[in-house]
Design a protein around this motif. Structure first.
Motif, PDB file in Angstrom:
ATOM      1  N   UNK A  71       0.850  -1.171   0.000  1.00 28.71           N
ATOM      2  CA  UNK A  71       0.000   0.000   0.000  1.00 28.71           C
ATOM      3  C   UNK A  71       0.885   1.219   0.000  1.00 28.71           C
ATOM      4  N   UNK A  72       0.358   2.317  -0.404  1.00 30.88           N
ATOM      5  CA  UNK A  72       1.167   3.526  -0.388  1.00 30.88           C
ATOM      6  C   UNK A  72       0.880   4.426  -1.559  1.00 30.88           C
ATOM      7  N   UNK A  86       5.627  -2.132  -8.852  1.00 33.76           N
ATOM      8  CA  UNK A  86       6.198  -2.841  -7.707  1.00 33.76           C
ATOM      9  C   UNK A  86       6.287  -1.862  -6.544  1.00 33.76           C
ATOM     10  N   UNK A  87       6.048  -2.372  -5.339  1.00 34.47           N
ATOM     11  CA  UNK A  87       6.185  -1.552  -4.141  1.00 34.47           C
ATOM     12  C   UNK A  87       6.425  -2.469  -2.951  1.00 34.47           C
ATOM     13  N   UNK A 108      10.240   1.497  -1.224  1.00 35.00           N
ATOM     14  CA  UNK A 108      10.742   1.476  -2.596  1.00 35.00           C
ATOM     15  C   UNK A 108       9.605   1.129  -3.546  1.00 35.00           C
ATOM     16  N   UNK A 109       9.511   1.881  -4.636  1.00 31.72           N
ATOM     17  CA  UNK A 109       8.489   1.605  -5.653  1.00 31.72           C
ATOM     18  C   UNK A 109       9.104   1.723  -7.034  1.00 31.72           C
ATOM     19  N   UNK A 110       8.550   0.977  -7.972  1.00 33.08           N
ATOM     20  CA  UNK A 110       8.867   1.117  -9.389  1.00 33.08           C
ATOM     21  C   UNK A 110       7.556   1.446 -10.089  1.00 33.08           C
ATOM     22  N   UNK A 111       7.601   2.435 -10.966  1.00 28.24           N
ATOM     23  CA  UNK A 111       6.385   2.865 -11.665  1.00 28.24           C
ATOM     24  C   UNK A 111       6.693   3.135 -13.131  1.00 28.24           C
ATOM     25  N   UNK A 128       5.349 -11.733  -6.852  1.00 28.88           N
ATOM     26  CA  UNK A 128       5.559 -10.327  -6.500  1.00 28.88           C
ATOM     27  C   UNK A 128       6.228  -9.527  -7.618  1.00 28.88           C
ATOM     28  N   UNK A 129       7.001 -10.197  -8.472  1.00 29.51           N
ATOM     29  CA  UNK A 129       7.742  -9.482  -9.508  1.00 29.51           C
ATOM     30  C   UNK A 129       7.132  -9.635 -10.902  1.00 29.51           C
TER      31      UNK A 129
END
Length: 154
Positions: free
Chosen positions: A2-3, A11-12, A61-64, A138-139
């Motif tokens: 969440x976030x 990914x987060x 950490x997040x990837x967007x 997850x990935x």
């Protein structure tokens, strides 16, 4: 997870810094982290002048795929100059506003981990490297593509 709750989110997770490598460069540290739930290992080259880290720091950490909440992608020239737009007083809020350290790069390689249950993703942010190793589940959203790395403490 969440976030950031964005359509652009790939990914987060939350990580704890376990160790730093011996310094090879003046401004770069390689940090080694494990997700709070223990399922993902991450190594990340980080500009220590912009975002210094130490052992036991907790990082979000997040990837967007985009900095826009609705997930729409920028034109190439805008993507490269997202900092300039923020400095110019753009009123549009982006994901970058929620994070302290933002980079743009490319996911360039995947490989199966030795155990057969995990996958490893490799990402380059202008020569600063990142690897993520964890469960396929997850990935899975990650693919060879351009991404934003977003990091903040906590």
């Amino acid at each position: 997870m969440s976030g950031i709750a964005s359509d652009a989110q790939l990914f987060e997770d939350h990580f704890r810094v376990e160790r730093l490598s011996e310094p090879k460069y003046d401004r770069v540290d390689r940090i080694y982290c494990k997700s709070i739930d223990g399922s993902i290992d991450m190594s990340l080259d980080i500009n220590k002048e912009l975002f210094p880290c130490k052992v036991d720091d907790e990082l979000h950490v997040a990837l967007a795929s985009s900095l826009h909440y609705d997930g729409h992608r920028d034109e190439d020239e805008t993507r490269q100059g997202w900092r300039d737009l923020a400095k110019a007083g753009s009123s549009e809020s982006t994901l970058a506003d929620m994070f302290d350290y933002v980079c743009y790069g490319k996911i360039y390689k995947f490989e199966d981990a030795e155990d057969g249950q995990n996958i490893k993703a490799y990402i380059s942010f202008g020569g600063l490297l990142m690897s993520l190793e964890g469960p396929y589940k997850k990935l899975t959203p990650l693919r060879v593509d351009y991404v934003y790395l977003l990091v903040r403490r906590g």
